[in-house]
Design an enzyme around this catalytic site. Structure first.
Site, mmCIF file in Angstrom:
data_model
loop_
_atom_site.group_PDB
_atom_site.id
_atom_site.type_symbol
_atom_site.label_atom_id
_atom_site.label_comp_id
_atom_site.label_asym_id
_atom_site.label_seq_id
_atom_site.Cartn_x
_atom_site.Cartn_y
_atom_site.Cartn_z
ATOM 1 N N LYS A 16 0.840 -1.207 0.000
ATOM 2 C CA LYS A 16 0.000 0.000 0.000
ATOM 3 C C LYS A 16 0.875 1.259 0.000
ATOM 4 O O LYS A 16 0.610 2.220 -0.710
ATOM 5 C CB LYS A 16 -0.954 -0.020 1.210
ATOM 6 N N GLN A 30 -4.332 -1.838 9.627
ATOM 7 C CA GLN A 30 -4.219 -3.175 9.038
ATOM 8 C C GLN A 30 -4.778 -4.228 9.992
ATOM 9 O O GLN A 30 -4.392 -4.298 11.156
ATOM 10 C CB GLN A 30 -2.741 -3.464 8.698
ATOM 11 N N ASP A 87 -10.632 2.660 4.010
ATOM 12 C CA ASP A 87 -10.933 1.238 3.783
ATOM 13 C C ASP A 87 -12.446 1.045 3.673
ATOM 14 O O ASP A 87 -12.913 -0.022 3.282
ATOM 15 C CB ASP A 87 -10.409 0.386 4.963
#
Ligand code: NAD
Length: 293
Positions: free
Chosen positions: A56, A100, A123
């Protein structure tokens, strides 16, 4: 004779999207606007999580975004992690934040995710953004389902009116995917999960089959309809006698399913790169909403 199936090349499409974003970032700079900034929180030293975050960050560098990586030991307390999220929520320079997953057992992932400001939740995991899908309010779409929707669109696959069967009903992938396919794309949707009896009787009905279970090789050739579009979200590390010590395997038995499919995603190189591309698109959107409105 049946023609070869088309590979849904997520790596290529994601590369195209990254090139589009890079141009957009250059335009923003020229117009004197701020460059989007993504912050990532990584807890512990799980190898797969480190790889995902590294990819990412690499994508941010590639498109010209600013980025921050905040790493914490496995032993961090929930309170300290929530305080770190607060600091980023309040940081005017940061446009998007990802934490994460999974987090260590002593920390509630749900609590931490809900702590992220919905305007920075790139997200698309918070309840606010999840609810935005079904109410069609402007929000930030969950990155993986959004990436799959974009991949299907860029290959001009007809979704409206088709029967889409989704295997997996998780809060981050299967459930929002079903809402997007139903409410936004007007597909007829069936959702299957671990308690579904006779899974194959449902998957065989799918015009579009999306599988997100984390069970490598779950979907075999006799479980799909001739000509189905097959999207494999699963990524599992399988121990192997190679330099890395593992190979990546999807939820679909690719080689045996491929001859029956009209389109199919590979693993790796299908949904994974599209998730990262969506994350970048979401960060760009979040940045625009904060600084240009
Ligand atoms: P999860 O564990 O939260 O959910 C798994 C889902 O699969 C559940 O709904 C469960 O009911 C269902 N399931 C499990 N076994 C099943 C079975 N035998 N038959 C039918 N249904 C079954 O997982 P998740 O977060 O949704 O992720 C699923 C997979 O997708 C994992 O391999 C994950 O690594 C991968 N993933 C990939 C990306 C990407 O960008 N490619 C993004 C997110 C998740």
């Amino acid at each position: 004779m049946k023609s070869e199936p088309m590979i849904l090349d997520g790596r290529k499409v994601a590369g195209d999207i990254q090139a589009e974003i890079k141009t957009e970032v250059e335009n923003l700079k020229q117009q004197g606007f701020k460059v989007p900034h993504l912050a990532a929180i990584l807890v512990g030293d799980d190898g797969a999580s480190q790889t995902y975050v590294k990819n990412k960050i690499k994508a941010c560098k590639n498109v010209g975004f600013e980025y921050s990586l905040l790493q914490y030991p496995e032993s961090i307390t929930e309170a300290k992690l929530l305080a770190a999220v607060d600091r980023i929520n309040e940081d005017e320079d940061v446009d998007g934040l990802i934490v994460q997953l999974p987090l260590p057992d002593h920390i509630s992932g749900v609590k931490v995710i809900e702590h992220i400001s919905s305007s920075k939740d790139v997200d698309g995991f918070t309840n606010e953004n999840y609810g935005a899908i079904t109410s069609k309010r402007p929000g930030i779409m969950p990155a993986t389902p959004f990436g799959i929707q974009e991949l299907l669109k860029r290959y001009k696959i007809q979704i409206k009116g088709k029967h889409c069967v989704i295997v997996g009903n998780s809060r981050t992938v299967g459930a929002p995917m079903s809402s997007i396919m139903s409410f936004h794309e007007n597909a007829t949707v069936t959702i299957c999960h671990i308690y579904t009896e006779d899974l194959a009787s449902f998957t065989r009905l799918a015009d579009i089959l999306i599988v997100a279970t984390g069970k490598p090789g779950l979907i075999k050739a006799d479980m799909i309809k001739e000509g189905a579009v097959v999207v494999d979200v699963g990524i599992s590390r399988i121990e192997a006698d190679n330099e890395r010590g593992y190979v990546l395997k999807g939820d679909v038995e690719f080689e045996e399913v491929k001859p029956k499919a009209s389109y199919i995603t590979p693993v790796p190189g299908g949904v994974g790169p599209m998730t990262i591309a969506s994350l970048l698109l979401n960060t760009l959107k979040a940045s625009r909403q904060r600084h240009q409105s």
